[in-house]
Design an enzyme around this catalytic site. Structure first.
Site, short mmCIF file in Angstrom:
data_model
loop_
_atom_site.label_atom_id
_atom_site.label_comp_id
_atom_site.label_asym_id
_atom_site.label_seq_id
_atom_site.Cartn_x
_atom_site.Cartn_y
_atom_site.Cartn_z
N SER A 9 0.81 -1.21 0.00
CA SER A 9 0.00 0.00 0.00
C SER A 9 0.84 1.26 0.00
O SER A 9 0.30 2.36 -0.08
CB SER A 9 -0.92 0.00 1.22
OG SER A 9 -0.17 -0.02 2.41
N HIS A 30 -2.78 -2.89 -5.76
CA HIS A 30 -3.18 -2.57 -4.40
C HIS A 30 -4.68 -2.76 -4.22
O HIS A 30 -5.49 -1.94 -4.63
CB HIS A 30 -2.77 -1.12 -4.07
CG HIS A 30 -3.10 -0.72 -2.68
ND1 HIS A 30 -3.40 0.59 -2.36
CD2 HIS A 30 -3.21 -1.42 -1.53
CE1 HIS A 30 -3.67 0.66 -1.06
NE2 HIS A 30 -3.57 -0.55 -0.55
N GLU A 42 -5.91 -0.29 -7.33
CA GLU A 42 -4.86 0.58 -7.85
C GLU A 42 -3.81 -0.29 -8.54
O GLU A 42 -3.30 -1.24 -7.94
CB GLU A 42 -4.20 1.38 -6.73
CG GLU A 42 -5.05 2.46 -6.13
CD GLU A 42 -4.35 3.24 -5.03
OE1 GLU A 42 -4.62 4.45 -4.91
OE2 GLU A 42 -3.55 2.65 -4.27
N ASN A 80 -4.08 5.84 -0.28
CA ASN A 80 -3.44 5.92 1.04
C ASN A 80 -2.80 7.28 1.28
O ASN A 80 -2.73 7.74 2.42
CB ASN A 80 -2.41 4.81 1.22
CG ASN A 80 -3.07 3.54 1.69
OD1 ASN A 80 -4.27 3.49 1.92
ND2 ASN A 80 -2.29 2.49 1.83
#
Length: 180
Positions: A9, A30, A42, A80
């Protein structure tokens, strides 16, 4: 010809790919928790992956019923980077005193239509994982991601969130997460 993907992440895909013999077949994918519910995936290319590797990852994501987006190979990627800026600020508000974790979460749920507050989400992620991510983001993006003393204290005491039954909330009774 195998494609190797990581679910990191926040770690650089370019840095990870540099450690294997065929970096052109390495890519980031991700997934978000809980994986069966969250639609986004992602896809992070880094410098080395070939167009064929990228196409394979995109097709695999779609086969899984996910919505893939290609994101830059930067600390935290997109989600994130945004999410942990919010979590870091929520932690600073708690550290400053006068506001409980419950009130911070309730404010975001009721005032910004978030389905879960940032501190309840940190408990869900795992406070130890949240600490690691914030430290990684702080090293790449600066002090605005610096982990708070409230987070460090809970992790040092083994209060890691849902997985240990205690974090910003106590999970021994009814669901403590604020709802609308």
């Amino acid at each position: 010809g195998t494609v190797l993907a990581t679910n990191t992440s926040s770690i650089s895909i370019t840095q990870l790919a540099a450690t294997i013999s065929h970096p052109e077949r390495y890519i980031g994918m991700h997934f978000f928790n809980p994986v069966p519910v969250m639609a986004l995936l992602e896809i992070i290319r880094g410098l080395q992956p070939s167009d064929a590797t990228h196409a394979t990852a995109m097709a695999f994501a779609e086969k899984l019923g996910k919505t893939p987006i290609t994101v830059p190979n930067r600390p935290g990627f997109i989600v994130n980077r945004l999410l942990f800026a919010m979590i870091a600020e929520a932690l600073r508000i708690v550290d400053e005193g006068g506001t409980s974790a419950q009130d911070v979460d309730r404010a975001l749920c009721l005032g910004a239509s978030h389905p879960i507050g940032p501190l309840a989400l940190a408990d869900f992620i795992g406070l130890d994982v949240a600490l690691d991510i914030l430290e990684s983001l702080a090293s790449g993006l600066g002090a605005r991601y610096a982990p708070s003393s409230a987070l460090r204290e809970r992790v040092s005491q083994g209060h890691l969130g849902r997985k240990t039954g205690r974090g910003f909330y106590d999970y021994s009774g009814e669901e403590p997460v604020p709802t609308r």
